[in-house]
Design a protein around this motif. Sequence first.
Motif, mmCIF file in Angstrom:
data_model
loop_
_atom_site.group_PDB
_atom_site.id
_atom_site.type_symbol
_atom_site.label_atom_id
_atom_site.label_comp_id
_atom_site.label_asym_id
_atom_site.label_seq_id
_atom_site.Cartn_x
_atom_site.Cartn_y
_atom_site.Cartn_z
ATOM 1 N N UNK A 277 -2.967 -12.672 11.886
ATOM 2 C CA UNK A 277 -2.380 -11.657 11.021
ATOM 3 C C UNK A 277 -0.859 -11.753 11.047
ATOM 4 N N UNK A 278 -0.261 -11.666 9.864
ATOM 5 C CA UNK A 278 1.174 -11.872 9.714
ATOM 6 C C UNK A 278 1.795 -10.751 8.884
ATOM 7 N N UNK A 279 3.046 -10.487 9.148
ATOM 8 C CA UNK A 279 3.833 -9.679 8.222
ATOM 9 C C UNK A 279 4.561 -10.629 7.278
ATOM 10 N N UNK B 191 6.034 -2.395 -2.405
ATOM 11 C CA UNK B 191 6.939 -3.170 -1.575
ATOM 12 C C UNK B 191 6.138 -4.128 -0.707
ATOM 13 N N UNK B 192 6.348 -5.448 -0.831
ATOM 14 C CA UNK B 192 5.585 -6.408 -0.025
ATOM 15 C C UNK B 192 5.734 -6.204 1.473
ATOM 16 N N UNK B 193 6.807 -5.532 1.893
ATOM 17 C CA UNK B 193 7.028 -5.353 3.325
ATOM 18 C C UNK B 193 5.942 -4.516 3.989
ATOM 19 N N UNK B 194 5.201 -3.739 3.201
ATOM 20 C CA UNK B 194 4.157 -2.901 3.786
ATOM 21 C C UNK B 194 2.813 -3.611 3.864
ATOM 22 N N UNK B 195 2.747 -4.819 3.350
ATOM 23 C CA UNK B 195 1.491 -5.573 3.341
ATOM 24 C C UNK B 195 1.433 -6.529 4.525
ATOM 25 N N UNK B 196 0.217 -6.946 4.852
ATOM 26 C CA UNK B 196 0.000 -7.977 5.856
ATOM 27 C C UNK B 196 -0.835 -9.088 5.245
ATOM 28 N N UNK B 197 -0.691 -10.281 5.799
ATOM 29 C CA UNK B 197 -1.455 -11.445 5.361
ATOM 30 C C UNK B 197 -2.382 -11.847 6.494
ATOM 31 N N UNK B 198 -3.672 -11.946 6.196
ATOM 32 C CA UNK B 198 -4.666 -12.303 7.202
ATOM 33 C C UNK B 198 -5.259 -13.661 6.852
#
Length: 253
Positions: free
Chosen positions: A95-97, A73-80
């Motif tokens: 850092x972003x959700x 599920x992409x919702x559990x990932x973060x983008x840095x």
Amino acid sequence: MTGFRLLALLGGLLASVWAGSAPCAGIVGGRKARPGRFPFLASIQYQGDHFCGGALIHSRFVLTAASCFRVGNPAIATVVLGAYDLRRRERSRQTFSIRSISENGYDPQENLNDLLVLQLDREANLTSRVALVPLPLQNATVEPGTNCQVAGWGITRPGGHLSRYPRVINVTVTPESQCRPNNVCTGVLTRRGGTCQGDGGTPLICNGLAHGVASFSREPCGSGPDFFARVALFRNWINSVLNTRSDEPVGVL
């Protein structure tokens, strides 16, 4: 962290980051990139651990590979964004959700349409370490023999560790006979080198444009060719996503 430990932590999120091959997907034979050389690079992480790359194409959107989220599920990932040394808390980091995802008919069995647009939860602050990468026009081509670059934090040899710093390697676009119409393929002519585990979703930069998104690789890592989703086939679709989901001007050229 080894690729195997990372797979366990993700609990299936990375069941096939490198679709169509064994998990052998970091830069093999590359060199350490200098700080700020690729300010558009994104590190996609789970609980602080890098598992895929991406590219900032708009202040609120990152382009990556759909295969990075084949199971999880992409919702559990973060983008840095703005990262360089993955072992340090750098001031340049943002850092972003993930607010939403957009895909366009991804077929994991055939490795087709392996692109994903991630909408960030807020707008990125563009700096010298966080910048946009331009995309090619719809249906633009990149000729065989073109010299390109690919960079990422992936492992540097099969069974090895993720790279602490982004590594970069010069690659050459291969003839169409060694590729597929929906991909751009690359190889390293004089030695072993190319993408490996952890480099899924990272951009292929040719003539200053992100012509590809790392999709899958033949094993063993670095033996080539490496297959990248051909961004130019999806340029109009990408624009439609950016225009539909944001009132801001499109940030790609």
